[in-house]
Design a protein around this motif. Sequence first.
Motif, PDB file in Angstrom:
ATOM      1  N   THR A 106       0.791  -1.411   0.237  1.00 40.35           N
ATOM      2  CA  THR A 106       0.450  -0.328  -0.452  1.00 40.35           C
ATOM      3  C   THR A 106       0.494   1.169  -0.098  1.00 40.35           C
ATOM      4  OG1 THR A 106      -1.600  -1.838   1.390  1.00 40.35           O
ATOM      5  CG2 THR A 106      -1.638   1.143   0.835  1.00 40.35           C
ATOM      6  N   TYR A 107       0.448   1.758  -1.404  1.00 41.62           N
ATOM      7  CA  TYR A 107       1.790   3.508  -1.714  1.00 41.62           C
ATOM      8  C   TYR A 107       0.454   4.328  -1.350  1.00 41.62           C
ATOM      9  CZ  TYR A 107       5.542   0.018  -2.622  1.00 41.62           C
ATOM     10  OH  TYR A 107       6.057  -0.746  -2.005  1.00 41.62           O
ATOM     11  N   PRO A 108       0.136   5.583  -0.636  1.00 47.69           N
ATOM     12  CA  PRO A 108      -0.774   6.218  -0.351  1.00 47.69           C
ATOM     13  C   PRO A 108      -0.204   7.561  -1.601  1.00 47.69           C
ATOM     14  CG  PRO A 108       0.082   5.435   1.826  1.00 47.69           C
ATOM     15  CD  PRO A 108       0.591   4.936   1.215  1.00 47.69           C
ATOM     16  N   ASP A 109      -1.273   8.060  -2.034  1.00 41.80           N
ATOM     17  CA  ASP A 109      -0.713   8.707  -3.057  1.00 41.80           C
ATOM     18  C   ASP A 109       0.276  10.291  -2.312  1.00 41.80           C
ATOM     19  OD1 ASP A 109      -2.232   7.161  -4.938  1.00 41.80           O
ATOM     20  OD2 ASP A 109      -3.551   8.344  -4.988  1.00 41.80           O
ATOM     21  N   GLY A 110       0.614  10.553  -3.616  1.00 39.83           N
ATOM     22  CA  GLY A 110       1.670  11.955  -2.582  1.00 39.83           C
ATOM     23  C   GLY A 110       2.327  11.902  -1.424  1.00 39.83           C
ATOM     24  N   ILE A 111       2.499  10.568  -0.853  1.00 37.15           N
ATOM     25  CA  ILE A 111       3.560  10.832  -0.170  1.00 37.15           C
ATOM     26  C   ILE A 111       4.563   9.534   0.264  1.00 37.15           C
ATOM     27  CG2 ILE A 111       3.359   9.562   2.714  1.00 37.15           C
ATOM     28  CD1 ILE A 111       0.095  10.222   2.351  1.00 37.15           C
ATOM     29  N   ALA A 112       5.333   9.600   0.370  1.00 35.05           N
ATOM     30  CA  ALA A 112       6.543   9.426   0.847  1.00 35.05           C
ATOM     31  C   ALA A 112       6.852   9.839   2.166  1.00 35.05           C
ATOM     32  CB  ALA A 112       8.310   9.682  -0.141  1.00 35.05           C
ATOM     33  N   GLN A 113       7.861   8.016   2.545  1.00 35.71           N
ATOM     34  CA  GLN A 113       8.141   7.396   3.497  1.00 35.71           C
ATOM     35  C   GLN A 113       9.453   6.494   3.729  1.00 35.71           C
ATOM     36  OE1 GLN A 113       5.000   7.094   5.680  1.00 35.71           O
ATOM     37  NE2 GLN A 113       3.635   5.857   4.361  1.00 35.71           N
TER      38      GLN A 113
ATOM     39  N   PHE B 230       2.164   7.809   7.568  1.00 34.95           N
ATOM     40  CA  PHE B 230       1.374   8.851   7.454  1.00 34.95           C
ATOM     41  C   PHE B 230       0.408   7.525   6.330  1.00 34.95           C
ATOM     42  CE2 PHE B 230      -0.149  12.514   5.248  1.00 34.95           C
ATOM     43  CZ  PHE B 230      -1.186  12.430   6.075  1.00 34.95           C
ATOM     44  N   ASP B 231      -0.895   7.135   6.969  1.00 30.45           N
ATOM     45  CA  ASP B 231      -1.832   6.319   5.869  1.00 30.45           C
ATOM     46  C   ASP B 231      -2.364   7.371   5.376  1.00 30.45           C
ATOM     47  OD1 ASP B 231      -3.890   7.545   7.710  1.00 30.45           O
ATOM     48  OD2 ASP B 231      -4.600   5.614   8.439  1.00 30.45           O
ATOM     49  N   GLY B 232      -2.303   8.835   4.643  1.00 34.74           N
ATOM     50  CA  GLY B 232      -3.000   9.945   4.399  1.00 34.74           C
ATOM     51  C   GLY B 232      -4.487  10.792   4.377  1.00 34.74           C
ATOM     52  N   GLU B 233      -4.444  10.085   6.353  1.00 33.44           N
ATOM     53  CA  GLU B 233      -5.605  10.879   7.018  1.00 33.44           C
ATOM     54  C   GLU B 233      -4.535  10.884   8.423  1.00 33.44           C
ATOM     55  OE1 GLU B 233      -9.137   8.511   6.752  1.00 33.44           O
ATOM     56  OE2 GLU B 233      -9.305   8.479   5.343  1.00 33.44           O
ATOM     57  N   ARG B 234      -4.018  10.500   9.603  1.00 36.11           N
ATOM     58  CA  ARG B 234      -3.409  10.357  10.816  1.00 36.11           C
ATOM     59  C   ARG B 234      -2.224   9.587  10.483  1.00 36.11           C
ATOM     60  NH1 ARG B 234      -7.986   6.122  12.913  1.00 36.11           N
ATOM     61  NH2 ARG B 234      -7.553   4.996  11.649  1.00 36.11           N
ATOM     62  N   VAL B 235      -1.284  11.318  10.689  1.00 35.23           N
ATOM     63  CA  VAL B 235       0.393  10.274  11.493  1.00 35.23           C
ATOM     64  C   VAL B 235       0.217   9.342  12.438  1.00 35.23           C
ATOM     65  CG1 VAL B 235       2.247  11.309  11.461  1.00 35.23           C
ATOM     66  CG2 VAL B 235       0.729  12.489  10.489  1.00 35.23           C
ATOM     67  N   PHE B 236       0.980   8.494  12.444  1.00 35.64           N
ATOM     68  CA  PHE B 236       1.283   7.291  13.594  1.00 35.64           C
ATOM     69  C   PHE B 236       2.191   7.121  13.556  1.00 35.64           C
ATOM     70  CE2 PHE B 236      -2.514   5.903  10.956  1.00 35.64           C
ATOM     71  CZ  PHE B 236      -3.668   5.819  11.951  1.00 35.64           C
ATOM     72  N   VAL B 237       2.640   7.304  15.137  1.00 34.85           N
ATOM     73  CA  VAL B 237       4.348   7.776  15.442  1.00 34.85           C
ATOM     74  C   VAL B 237       4.251   7.133  16.823  1.00 34.85           C
ATOM     75  CG1 VAL B 237       4.508   9.849  16.476  1.00 34.85           C
ATOM     76  CG2 VAL B 237       6.582   9.014  15.839  1.00 34.85           C
ATOM     77  N   ALA B 238       5.835   6.277  17.262  1.00 39.07           N
ATOM     78  CA  ALA B 238       5.929   5.414  18.433  1.00 39.07           C
ATOM     79  C   ALA B 238       6.828   6.818  19.135  1.00 39.07           C
ATOM     80  CB  ALA B 238       6.738   4.529  18.353  1.00 39.07           C
ATOM     81  N   VAL B 239       6.674   6.762  20.802  1.00 39.15           N
ATOM     82  CA  VAL B 239       6.759   7.466  21.362  1.00 39.15           C
ATOM     83  C   VAL B 239       7.200   7.325  22.587  1.00 39.15           C
ATOM     84  CG1 VAL B 239       6.305  10.068  22.659  1.00 39.15           C
ATOM     85  CG2 VAL B 239       5.562   9.350  21.044  1.00 39.15           C
ATOM     86  N   GLU B 240       8.413   7.619  22.768  1.00 36.58           N
ATOM     87  CA  GLU B 240       9.374   6.961  23.935  1.00 36.58           C
ATOM     88  C   GLU B 240       9.181   7.748  25.191  1.00 36.58           C
ATOM     89  OE1 GLU B 240      13.139   6.512  23.861  1.00 36.58           O
ATOM     90  OE2 GLU B 240      13.112   5.969  21.557  1.00 36.58           O
ATOM     91  N   TYR B 241       9.179   7.553  26.560  1.00 34.46           N
ATOM     92  CA  TYR B 241       9.260   8.257  27.939  1.00 34.46           C
ATOM     93  C   TYR B 241      10.632   8.118  28.783  1.00 34.46           C
ATOM     94  CZ  TYR B 241       4.147   8.785  26.636  1.00 34.46           C
ATOM     95  OH  TYR B 241       2.638   9.011  26.343  1.00 34.46           O
ATOM     96  N   PRO B 242      10.653   8.788  29.327  1.00 35.88           N
ATOM     97  CA  PRO B 242      11.430   8.933  30.160  1.00 35.88           C
ATOM     98  C   PRO B 242      11.572   7.351  31.422  1.00 35.88           C
ATOM     99  CG  PRO B 242      10.980  10.589  31.590  1.00 35.88           C
ATOM    100  CD  PRO B 242      10.160   9.872  30.271  1.00 35.88           C
ATOM    101  N   ASP B 243      10.443   7.572  31.575  1.00 37.65           N
ATOM    102  CA  ASP B 243      10.527   6.622  33.114  1.00 37.65           C
ATOM    103  C   ASP B 243      10.719   4.665  33.262  1.00 37.65           C
ATOM    104  OD1 ASP B 243       8.630   7.968  34.039  1.00 37.65           O
ATOM    105  OD2 ASP B 243       6.452   6.636  33.623  1.00 37.65           O
TER     106      ASP B 243
END
Length: 417
Positions: free
Chosen positions: A38-45, A171-184
């Motif tokens: 799946t390659y969403p239109d106009g998006i390079a990642q 990015f799926d074209g609607e939402r940007v997904f990202v994993a985030v780290e906390y210092p705990d």
Amino acid sequence: MESDDSTPNDSNRDGNGNSNDTEDGPLIDPVDDPLEATYPDGIAQFRGSLENWGYRPDETIPDAVEQAWRLPEVNTGDHGAAKASATPTPDGGLVMPGDTGILTALTADGEVLWEAETTTSGNGIHGTAVVTEDTVFIGAYDGTLYAFDLETGNELWAKKLGGAIGSSPVFDGERVFVAVEYPDPEGSMFALDPDTGEVLWEDAESRPTDHPHSTPAIDPDAGRLVVGANDGVLYGWSYPDLELEWTFETDPDNDTDGEIKGPIATCDGGAYFGSWDQRIYRVDLEDGTEDWSVETGGLSMTGPGIDPSLGVVFAGSHDGNLYALDAATGEEHWRFGTDRALTGCPTVCADRVVFGSKDQTLYAVEKQTGEAVWRVDHDGVVTSTPLVADGAIYYAERAPAPEDGETDGAAYKLVEA
């Protein structure tokens, strides 16, 4: 730095049991009906597709290469994690992040168009950018996801999400997904509005219990979002509605606790990834059970590359080998040995695979047989994933800058010699 088409590291290849046999022709039969990603239109990642295949079937790797340009002082820190990679822009240029915390936009000829700074210090940027027709999204070790104007580099918005972001957004074209780290240490998965940076979703209940440095994969066919974390667990949510469906734990008896640090790749109902328990896995996307695992001679933190035309997964290990494994069974087709650990991801093209090693070398090998095509030697380690675009190869090395300034962790463009 030099290009050399001799066979690299003969002693290591013999010692690690390079198992290819090219006298009888190709070892891997083509697939009759290859799958499509799946390659969403106009998006390079980062890995191209939402499934993170790292597959560029329209690109070929030249028989020999030479340096077209060198951009100095991109990665100058001593943090040993894999470094960020280039992303192509619609005009044929690229954006290159660095552990200096600076995102640089360049033309294909290496002319710097703009530089955008993050507020991070120390580890800078390790993730690779998402590029649309007008926006660049990138996370940094200040725990912030940024959106920059593609034409000017001006900041559009910045959303502080946690302690650090070491993975790449998807990015799926609607939402940007990202994993985030906390210092705990803890972590979480987020989905953000691309226009405003508003948080649309966070899994605050089943969040990864240790730093998620892994880049997530989205598999629309399987209806899954998956990511790994330092707790040795692969997390699987339903997609697009984002309800936690299952968790898969790597070997809990291993002293390394099975950390999953590299990007996840998905294909044909399975999730592929390496672990610090010294295995490469395929896990069923439907229920989170193990389909197969292959033991390597060292921990694995690379993101696999997938070639659907051959039904093969290419994955690296700290034992210095790149493995070509049958995607359905895990059977080994061949392995290619280098002198040190592989931490960056391989890029799979029409004919060959290109990848870097901590032995300070970029390699190109035949994807059917694992035979060496060429090697390019560097002063720094090569842990960024190569971008192959329009016949050129873009990537970066890491080399802490000494006081005399002889080694500075540069980015490169290679072209056909």
